[in-house]
Design an enzyme around this catalytic site. Structure first.
Site, PDB file in Angstrom:
ATOM      1  N   LYS A  90       0.852  -1.192   0.000  1.00 48.77           N
ATOM      2  CA  LYS A  90       0.000   0.000   0.000  1.00 48.77           C
ATOM      3  C   LYS A  90       0.878   1.229   0.000  1.00 48.77           C
ATOM      4  O   LYS A  90       1.807   1.340   0.807  1.00 48.77           O
ATOM      5  CB  LYS A  90      -0.899   0.009   1.259  1.00 48.77           C
ATOM      6  CG  LYS A  90      -1.862   1.182   1.311  1.00 48.77           C
ATOM      7  CD  LYS A  90      -3.107   0.938   0.481  1.00 48.77           C
ATOM      8  CE  LYS A  90      -3.917   2.187   0.181  1.00 48.77           C
ATOM      9  NZ  LYS A  90      -3.479   2.895  -1.047  1.00 48.77           N
ATOM     10  N   GLN A 111       7.192   3.801   3.894  1.00 50.88           N
ATOM     11  CA  GLN A 111       5.785   3.402   3.937  1.00 50.88           C
ATOM     12  C   GLN A 111       5.577   2.135   4.774  1.00 50.88           C
ATOM     13  O   GLN A 111       4.541   1.979   5.420  1.00 50.88           O
ATOM     14  CB  GLN A 111       5.292   3.186   2.495  1.00 50.88           C
ATOM     15  CG  GLN A 111       3.793   3.287   2.322  1.00 50.88           C
ATOM     16  CD  GLN A 111       3.293   4.714   2.175  1.00 50.88           C
ATOM     17  OE1 GLN A 111       3.861   5.510   1.444  1.00 50.88           O
ATOM     18  NE2 GLN A 111       2.223   5.049   2.872  1.00 50.88           N
ATOM     19  N   LYS A 114       5.381   3.385   8.411  1.00 48.84           N
ATOM     20  CA  LYS A 114       4.213   4.261   8.553  1.00 48.84           C
ATOM     21  C   LYS A 114       2.941   3.416   8.590  1.00 48.84           C
ATOM     22  O   LYS A 114       2.088   3.586   9.473  1.00 48.84           O
ATOM     23  CB  LYS A 114       4.169   5.214   7.350  1.00 48.84           C
ATOM     24  CG  LYS A 114       3.020   6.193   7.356  1.00 48.84           C
ATOM     25  CD  LYS A 114       2.801   6.837   5.989  1.00 48.84           C
ATOM     26  CE  LYS A 114       4.039   7.540   5.465  1.00 48.84           C
ATOM     27  NZ  LYS A 114       3.724   8.383   4.274  1.00 48.84           N
ATOM     28  N   LYS A 126       5.381   1.680  -3.078  1.00 50.51           N
ATOM     29  CA  LYS A 126       5.301   3.033  -3.654  1.00 50.51           C
ATOM     30  C   LYS A 126       5.566   2.911  -5.143  1.00 50.51           C
ATOM     31  O   LYS A 126       6.234   1.976  -5.585  1.00 50.51           O
ATOM     32  CB  LYS A 126       6.359   3.941  -3.027  1.00 50.51           C
ATOM     33  CG  LYS A 126       6.065   5.426  -3.159  1.00 50.51           C
ATOM     34  CD  LYS A 126       5.121   5.887  -2.077  1.00 50.51           C
ATOM     35  CE  LYS A 126       4.725   7.331  -2.241  1.00 50.51           C
ATOM     36  NZ  LYS A 126       4.051   7.829  -1.042  1.00 50.51           N
ATOM     37  N   ASP A 166       0.042  10.742  -4.612  1.00 51.26           N
ATOM     38  CA  ASP A 166       1.186  11.375  -3.939  1.00 51.26           C
ATOM     39  C   ASP A 166       1.438  12.641  -4.784  1.00 51.26           C
ATOM     40  O   ASP A 166       0.518  13.113  -5.467  1.00 51.26           O
ATOM     41  CB  ASP A 166       2.399  10.428  -3.886  1.00 51.26           C
ATOM     42  CG  ASP A 166       3.500  10.909  -2.937  1.00 51.26           C
ATOM     43  OD1 ASP A 166       3.373  10.701  -1.725  1.00 51.26           O
ATOM     44  OD2 ASP A 166       4.491  11.529  -3.397  1.00 51.26           O
ATOM     45  N   ASN A 241      -2.182  19.052  -2.003  1.00 50.64           N
ATOM     46  CA  ASN A 241      -3.191  18.384  -1.192  1.00 50.64           C
ATOM     47  C   ASN A 241      -2.871  18.430   0.297  1.00 50.64           C
ATOM     48  O   ASN A 241      -3.720  18.792   1.117  1.00 50.64           O
ATOM     49  CB  ASN A 241      -3.338  16.929  -1.665  1.00 50.64           C
ATOM     50  CG  ASN A 241      -4.236  16.125  -0.763  1.00 50.64           C
ATOM     51  OD1 ASN A 241      -3.775  15.339   0.065  1.00 50.64           O
ATOM     52  ND2 ASN A 241      -5.531  16.334  -0.877  1.00 50.64           N
ATOM     53  N   SER A 377      -6.893   5.876   3.578  1.00 54.47           N
ATOM     54  CA  SER A 377      -6.952   4.972   2.422  1.00 54.47           C
ATOM     55  C   SER A 377      -7.378   3.574   2.866  1.00 54.47           C
ATOM     56  O   SER A 377      -8.171   2.913   2.193  1.00 54.47           O
ATOM     57  CB  SER A 377      -5.584   4.890   1.740  1.00 54.47           C
ATOM     58  OG  SER A 377      -5.363   5.993   0.888  1.00 54.47           O
TER      59      SER A 377
HETATM   60  P1  NDP Z   1       0.802  17.741  -4.450  1.00 54.58           P
HETATM   61  O1  NDP Z   1       1.263  17.360  -5.805  1.00 54.58           O
HETATM   62  O2  NDP Z   1      -0.645  17.950  -4.217  1.00 54.58           O
HETATM   63  O3  NDP Z   1       1.553  19.049  -3.970  1.00 54.58           O
HETATM   64  C1  NDP Z   1       2.928  19.097  -3.888  1.00 54.58           C
HETATM   65  C2  NDP Z   1       3.343  20.506  -3.526  1.00 54.58           C
HETATM   66  O4  NDP Z   1       4.716  20.499  -3.179  1.00 54.58           O
HETATM   67  C3  NDP Z   1       3.172  21.487  -4.654  1.00 54.58           C
HETATM   68  O5  NDP Z   1       2.885  22.750  -4.138  1.00 54.58           O
HETATM   69  C4  NDP Z   1       4.538  21.452  -5.324  1.00 54.58           C
HETATM   70  O6  NDP Z   1       4.870  22.616  -6.038  1.00 54.58           O
HETATM   71  C5  NDP Z   1       5.451  21.303  -4.121  1.00 54.58           C
HETATM   72  N1  NDP Z   1       6.657  20.574  -4.544  1.00 54.58           N
HETATM   73  C6  NDP Z   1       6.723  19.305  -4.994  1.00 54.58           C
HETATM   74  N2  NDP Z   1       7.965  18.981  -5.331  1.00 54.58           N
HETATM   75  C7  NDP Z   1       8.708  20.074  -5.096  1.00 54.58           C
HETATM   76  C8  NDP Z   1      10.075  20.363  -5.249  1.00 54.58           C
HETATM   77  N3  NDP Z   1      10.939  19.431  -5.691  1.00 54.58           N
HETATM   78  N4  NDP Z   1      10.484  21.591  -4.882  1.00 54.58           N
HETATM   79  C9  NDP Z   1       9.615  22.531  -4.417  1.00 54.58           C
HETATM   80  N5  NDP Z   1       8.298  22.317  -4.278  1.00 54.58           N
HETATM   81  C10 NDP Z   1       7.856  21.103  -4.598  1.00 54.58           C
HETATM   82  O7  NDP Z   1       1.381  16.619  -3.467  1.00 54.58           O
HETATM   83  P2  NDP Z   1       0.926  16.245  -1.990  1.00 54.58           P
HETATM   84  O8  NDP Z   1       0.446  17.445  -1.279  1.00 54.58           O
HETATM   85  O9  NDP Z   1       0.043  15.055  -2.087  1.00 54.58           O
HETATM   86  O10 NDP Z   1       2.301  15.736  -1.350  1.00 54.58           O
HETATM   87  C11 NDP Z   1       3.174  16.592  -0.620  1.00 54.58           C
HETATM   88  C12 NDP Z   1       4.079  15.772   0.261  1.00 54.58           C
HETATM   89  O11 NDP Z   1       3.292  14.999   1.174  1.00 54.58           O
HETATM   90  C13 NDP Z   1       4.963  14.750  -0.450  1.00 54.58           C
HETATM   91  O12 NDP Z   1       6.178  14.622   0.242  1.00 54.58           O
HETATM   92  C14 NDP Z   1       4.171  13.454  -0.324  1.00 54.58           C
HETATM   93  O13 NDP Z   1       5.016  12.326  -0.426  1.00 54.58           O
HETATM   94  C15 NDP Z   1       3.633  13.623   1.079  1.00 54.58           C
HETATM   95  N6  NDP Z   1       2.466  12.828   1.430  1.00 54.58           N
HETATM   96  C16 NDP Z   1       1.319  12.879   0.695  1.00 54.58           C
HETATM   97  C17 NDP Z   1       0.218  12.152   1.082  1.00 54.58           C
HETATM   98  C18 NDP Z   1      -1.085  12.257   0.377  1.00 54.58           C
HETATM   99  O14 NDP Z   1      -2.052  11.672   0.861  1.00 54.58           O
HETATM  100  N7  NDP Z   1      -1.201  12.976  -0.731  1.00 54.58           N
HETATM  101  C19 NDP Z   1       0.268  11.256   2.247  1.00 54.58           C
HETATM  102  C20 NDP Z   1       1.502  11.338   2.993  1.00 54.58           C
HETATM  103  C21 NDP Z   1       2.545  12.081   2.573  1.00 54.58           C
HETATM  104  P3  NDP Z   1       4.932  22.591  -7.648  1.00 54.58           P
HETATM  105  O15 NDP Z   1       3.507  22.473  -8.091  1.00 54.58           O
HETATM  106  O16 NDP Z   1       5.568  23.865  -8.018  1.00 54.58           O
HETATM  107  O17 NDP Z   1       5.749  21.381  -8.026  1.00 54.58           O
HETATM  108  O1  2IT Z   2       3.008   8.888   1.459  1.00 57.32           O
HETATM  109  C1  2IT Z   2       1.859   8.442   1.650  1.00 57.32           C
HETATM  110  O2  2IT Z   2       1.539   7.900   2.705  1.00 57.32           O
HETATM  111  C2  2IT Z   2       0.881   8.607   0.574  1.00 57.32           C
HETATM  112  N1  2IT Z   2       1.200   9.199  -0.454  1.00 57.32           N
HETATM  113  C3  2IT Z   2      -0.498   8.039   0.721  1.00 57.32           C
HETATM  114  C4  2IT Z   2      -0.502   6.567   0.417  1.00 57.32           C
HETATM  115  C5  2IT Z   2      -1.858   5.920   0.345  1.00 57.32           C
HETATM  116  O3  2IT Z   2      -1.873   4.743  -0.040  1.00 57.32           O
HETATM  117  O4  2IT Z   2      -2.878   6.542   0.643  1.00 57.32           O
END
Ligand code: NDP
Ligand code: 2IT
Length: 445
Positions: A90, A111, A114, A126, A166, A241, A377
């Protein structure tokens, strides 16, 4: 590091050449295991440590697709099925140009622990691609997702491997991926992906879950000091997100988030973030943070430095790995920041973590504080399996309970292994022992 874990680390570095992020994630976990193995030496027997750092299966594939102008592009797709001791693999899918095997391996490795912390029966995996969705039309994103799923569909299933979103993968992408999976398999396996739309098997509160969970974790840490988020100034990075819903929950709990960012810079809004405008710009228009600054009186866009330069009480890194380094940590500490909770995966460098520990502030590693996303999830999978649907309050109450349990597991493990208040040790030790006990029960596989 203890000798026994040092050897495992050296082997990981030699075998996974050049994969710096994977080495970093493994090192952090192995360093925490010293006191665990000193107390329970059987965890180092039967090659358990050597097995846990080696993915069960690694899939790498070609993803050809045609853009709107008729040009052919070839991306690389990945799915790392890391550990299935506790349940089906997952973990999310990341679409970002920086994606490579080492990035996906670090994310898959994190993961495992976590997911174990959530207590929900999910293994670790992943995936993703070096595809860059920025500036691509919906039709291009759809064709890419269809090509990606054409190969991925051979490897996943509701009881085998369950991807989600992600970076760069949200509701739109999950929709296109699910549509193609269903067509290829001729089977409506709702539980094969999570983060689905509400009309076709998605769970209420999944969109909010990661950001909400991160803030709930920060609140639990503050509660151990008799404090709360009420009235605190908060710096958030990212504008995706996780960042958006971290801001939302922080505001609900009476805190004042004043920054967010994307790869073009960060915005400081001293009056407090206008969440409605931020959602309009990022979720509806798929715009840039600069668009927010240009429409919000008093907000300013800063294109040099990081949000960590702004004086705050609480920092919530919610963008990407290694976005908060030693210099940023020093600045945060100098300005009086006393709480860091990671919404992103591995956003703080090892040097930054060291600085937080040395200063004795409340610091939560992502594998504990951002586990609310994957936990919800798993709640989505549960609803799909039962062909049922909970209301928002039910899903959010379950998320809140899970985050409180994760917090308490970390606190308890940190005390058990002699470093009270060390959430890194707590998360790694609690997550590891849950997975390791089951690996032992399953024999040498
Ligand atoms: P999104 O794609 O929704 O948003 C990512 C954000 O981070 C954007 O604003 C993006 O800007 C910025 N970003 C990404 N890469 C870079 C970079 N290399 N340098 C600067 N800014 C960057 O992703 P999420 O919000 O889903 O994910 C954000 C973080 O949270 C990640 O580390 C992800 O692994 C983690 N995460 C996400 C989960 C989920 O449920 N979605 C769960 C647990 C962890 P830009 O658009 O300019 O690239
Ligand atoms: O980093 C994370 O935990 C996620 N991007 C969410 C993974 C999931 O299966 O919901």
């Amino acid at each position: 590091m203890q000798d026994v874990v040092e050897k495992v680390y050296e082997q990981v570095v030699a075998r996974n050449h050049g994969e710096a992020e994977f080495h970093q994630a493994v090192r952090e976990v192995l360093e925490s295991l010293g006191p665990v193995i000193a107390k329970h030496p059987h965890y180092a027997e039967d090659g358990l440590l050597e097995r846990i750092v080696e993915p069960e299966r690694q899939i790498m594939f070609r993803v050809p697709w045609v853009d709107d102008a008729g040009a052919v592009h070839v991306n690389r797709g990945f799915r790392i099925e890391f550990n299935s001791a506790l349940g089906p693999y997952k973990g999310g899918l990341r679409f970002h140009p920086s994606v490579n095997a080492g990035i996906i391996k670090f994310l898959g490795f994190e993961q495992i622990f976590k997911n174990a912390l959530t207590g929900q029966g999910i293994g670790g995996g992943k995936g993703g691609s070096d595809f860059d969705p920025h500036g691509r039309s919906d039709a291009e994103v759809m064709r890419f997702c269809q090509s990606f799923m054409t190969e991925l569909s051979r490897h996943i299933g509701p009881n085998t491997d369950v991807p989600a979103g992600d970076i760069g993968v949200g509701g739109r992408e999950i929709g296109y991926l699910f549509g193609q999976y269903k067509r290829l398999r001729n089977s409506y396996d709702a539980g094969v992906l999570t983060g689905k739309g509400l009309a076709w098997g998605g769970s209420l509160a999944r969109t909010q879950a990661t950001g909400y969970g991160t803030v709930l974790f920060a609140q639990s840490m503050l509660a151990t000091k008799g404090d709360s988020l009420e009235g605190k100034r908060v710096a958030v990075s990212g504008a995706g997100n996780v960042a958006i819903y971290a801001i939302e929950k922080a505001q609900q709990l009476g805190a004042k988030p004043i920054t967010f960012s994307d790869s073009s810079g960060y915005v400081v809004d001293e009056a407090g973030v206008d969440l409605e405008l931020l959602k309009q710009v990022k979720e509806v228009e798929r715009g840039r943070v600069a668009d927010y600054a240009s429409r919000r009186p008093g907000a300013r866009l800063v294109t040099e430095g990081r949000p960590w330069d702004v004086p705050v009480d609480v920092a919530l890194p919610c963008a990407t790995q290694n976005e908060l380094d030693a210099d940023s940590a020093t600045t945060l500490l100098r300005n009086g920041c006393a709480v860091v909770a990671e919404g992103a995966n591995m956003p703080s460098t090892p040097e930054a973590i060291e600085a937080f520990h040395a200063a004795g502030i409340l610091y939560a590693p992502g594998k504990a504080s951002n586990a609310g996303g994957v936990a919800t999830s798993a709640l989505e999978m549960e609803q799909n399996a039962g062909r049922t649907r909970w209301d928002f309050a039910t899903a959010e109450a379950k998320l809140t309970g899970i985050m409180a349990d994760i917090h308490d597991s970390c606190v308890e493990a940190a005390e058990t292994y002699g470093r009270p208040g060390d959430y890194v040790l707590g998360a790694n030790a609690a997550g590891f022992t849950r997975v390791a006990d089951v690996m032992i029960a399953h024999g040498i596989v």
